[in-house]
Design an enzyme around this catalytic site. Structure first.
Site, PDB file in Angstrom:
ATOM      1  N   ASP A 147      -1.459   7.263   5.934  1.00  0.00           N
ATOM      2  CA  ASP A 147      -1.366   5.846   6.269  1.00  0.00           C
ATOM      3  C   ASP A 147      -2.222   5.548   7.495  1.00  0.00           C
ATOM      4  O   ASP A 147      -2.426   6.425   8.340  1.00  0.00           O
ATOM      5  CB  ASP A 147       0.103   5.488   6.545  1.00  0.00           C
ATOM      6  CG  ASP A 147       0.349   3.992   6.489  1.00  0.00           C
ATOM      7  OD1 ASP A 147      -0.552   3.254   6.033  1.00  0.00           O
ATOM      8  OD2 ASP A 147       1.440   3.551   6.898  1.00  0.00           O
ATOM      9  N   ARG A 181       6.920  -7.941   2.624  1.00  0.00           N
ATOM     10  CA  ARG A 181       7.641  -7.393   3.782  1.00  0.00           C
ATOM     11  C   ARG A 181       8.250  -8.514   4.607  1.00  0.00           C
ATOM     12  O   ARG A 181       9.403  -8.431   5.047  1.00  0.00           O
ATOM     13  CB  ARG A 181       6.696  -6.552   4.640  1.00  0.00           C
ATOM     14  CG  ARG A 181       7.376  -5.924   5.854  1.00  0.00           C
ATOM     15  CD  ARG A 181       6.381  -5.134   6.674  1.00  0.00           C
ATOM     16  NE  ARG A 181       5.880  -3.982   5.920  1.00  0.00           N
ATOM     17  CZ  ARG A 181       4.796  -3.302   6.264  1.00  0.00           C
ATOM     18  NH1 ARG A 181       4.088  -3.665   7.320  1.00  0.00           N
ATOM     19  NH2 ARG A 181       4.402  -2.267   5.544  1.00  0.00           N
ATOM     20  N   LYS A 186       0.831  -1.206   0.000  1.00  0.00           N
ATOM     21  CA  LYS A 186       0.000   0.000   0.000  1.00  0.00           C
ATOM     22  C   LYS A 186       0.867   1.259   0.000  1.00  0.00           C
ATOM     23  O   LYS A 186       0.636   2.186  -0.781  1.00  0.00           O
ATOM     24  CB  LYS A 186      -0.944  -0.018   1.215  1.00  0.00           C
ATOM     25  CG  LYS A 186      -1.933  -1.176   1.202  1.00  0.00           C
ATOM     26  CD  LYS A 186      -2.914  -1.103   2.352  1.00  0.00           C
ATOM     27  CE  LYS A 186      -2.255  -1.328   3.704  1.00  0.00           C
ATOM     28  NZ  LYS A 186      -1.724  -2.701   3.844  1.00  0.00           N
ATOM     29  N   THR A 187       1.853   1.300   0.871  1.00  0.00           N
ATOM     30  CA  THR A 187       2.739   2.465   0.936  1.00  0.00           C
ATOM     31  C   THR A 187       3.596   2.572  -0.315  1.00  0.00           C
ATOM     32  O   THR A 187       3.888   3.683  -0.785  1.00  0.00           O
ATOM     33  CB  THR A 187       3.628   2.382   2.192  1.00  0.00           C
ATOM     34  OG1 THR A 187       2.791   2.320   3.356  1.00  0.00           O
ATOM     35  CG2 THR A 187       4.528   3.597   2.305  1.00  0.00           C
ATOM     36  N   THR A 244      -5.614  -1.079   6.889  1.00  0.00           N
ATOM     37  CA  THR A 244      -5.719  -2.527   7.052  1.00  0.00           C
ATOM     38  C   THR A 244      -7.115  -2.923   7.506  1.00  0.00           C
ATOM     39  O   THR A 244      -7.427  -4.108   7.579  1.00  0.00           O
ATOM     40  CB  THR A 244      -4.695  -3.022   8.087  1.00  0.00           C
ATOM     41  OG1 THR A 244      -4.885  -2.308   9.323  1.00  0.00           O
ATOM     42  CG2 THR A 244      -3.270  -2.784   7.605  1.00  0.00           C
TER      43      THR A 244
END
Length: 352
Positions: A131, A239, A86-87, A180
């Protein structure tokens, strides 16, 4: 603007509007702190990204159209589990448009006055990235409604019958939100996002390519089957794959010649308790507790949490989602139950 508002209503300057604590240049370059190595591994353009190809194709259409029209891109909301990009998308899109990026986070915006400096200092067509947007308080969320839809701030001065509203015009901008937990956003806010994209988990092949690329950026020599082994144990999440690659790299440099072979990768992951499915020690402890103490279930999550001396939220939010996705447990009206796959996995792990 602050002097104007204070002149109309002295109490206003201290209640809603405050001068930005940072200069304009600092606000425009503000970013959420992030490990330098994570930034180095992150793709800089959508063309460099692996996975999420359907999302990328749709985003390319709206980005190219906005660029050709020299228009503002519509607001975008990304949702999905942590670590799926997402980031990364939020950082790549402004580069594709060649516009400034301003970054903040939901927990940092505690009141409308915290949001105002960001909105008023935006350049035309720039991107504001928030975020964990679901963690904004309700008053801040409501303050975004007119800003997103009409590029306008409605500032209320005074109270009661003496109250008046000032309409402050904003430069057109794009809001990109990442969450999320999209269900925690109010419907009026969700409806103001022109583009909503859900990010799914990655395949082993996609994660293998990510591990290879990250290994090259980290200047470590990795065998092809070792990259596959790390990818298989990374829960479908880039990640996690990068975190486990770093651990294997450190293990290879400390315990071996520095070359990451499949044997080195397996030994390193076994040492940290990561099994073939990507389960860690806490995941297996959860399964073993249900098996040993509750004969495989059904059992309530509170009972399991008390037995393991953990918070219930830790199990329901951190442990159970992946076990459910792996079909190792089921949630029934009577409680949690192990599946036959969980019994087989625990038996295989115990025989090692």
């Amino acid at each position: 603007m602050a002097r104007f508002a204070a002149g109309l209503c002295p109490a206003f300057a201290g209640s809603l509007w405050t001068e930005p604590a940072m200069p304009r240049e600092a606000i425009l370059s503000a970013e959420i702190p992030e490990p330098e190595e994570d930034r180095d591994l992150r793709p800089q353009r959508m063309a460099d990204m692996v996975g999420q190809q359907e999302v990328i194709e749709r985003l390319r259409i709206v980005v190219d159209a906005a660029r050709k029209r020299s228009d503002t891109l519509g607001h975008i909301l990304f949702d999905g589990p942590p670590g799926l990009g997402k980031t990364t998308f939020a950082n790549c899109i402004p580069r594709e448009l060649n516009v400034p990026l301003v970054t903040s986070s939901g927990p940092a915006l505690k009141a409308p006055k915290d949001l105002i400096p960001y909105l008023t200092n935006l350049e035309p067509n720039s991107v504001l990235f928030i975020d964990e947007i679901h963690r904004m308080p309700k008053p801040v969320e409501e303050y975004l409604y007119t800003a997103m839809e009409d590029f306008r701030l409605d500032i209320v001065l005074g109270e009661g019958v003496n109250a008046r509203t000032i309409n402050l015009k904003l430069k057109p901008f794009t809001l990109i939100g990442a969450t999320t937990r999209a269900g925690m956003l109010s419907s009026p806010l969700r409806d103001r996002f022109a583009v909503r994209e859900h990010l799914g988990f990655y395949t082993v092949d996609e994660l293998t390519e990510i591990v290879r690329r990250s290994a090259a950026k980290l200047s470590c020599n990795i065998a092809g089957d070792a990259a596959i082994e790390i990818a298989r144990r990374s829960r479908g999440t880039p990640r996690i794959a990068n975190h486990r690659l770093r651990w294997v790299r450190d293990y290879a440099e400390a315990k071996s010649s520095g070359q990451i072979t499949v044997a080195v990768a397996q030994a390193a992951l076994a040492m940290s308790g990561i099994d073939i499915l990507g389960l860690d020690k806490q995941d297996r402890a959860y399964l073993e507790t249900i098996l040993r103490v509750f004969s495989g279930g059904p059992v309530g999550v509170d009972s399991v949490a008390h037995t393991m001396n953990l918070a219930t939220d830790t199990l329901s939010d951190e442990v159970e989602p992946f076990l459910l996705r792996c079909e190792l447990i089921v949630r029934s009206p009577r409680g949690r139950m192990l599946t036959s796959k969980a019994f087989e996995h625990l038996k295989a792990w115990g025989n090692k």
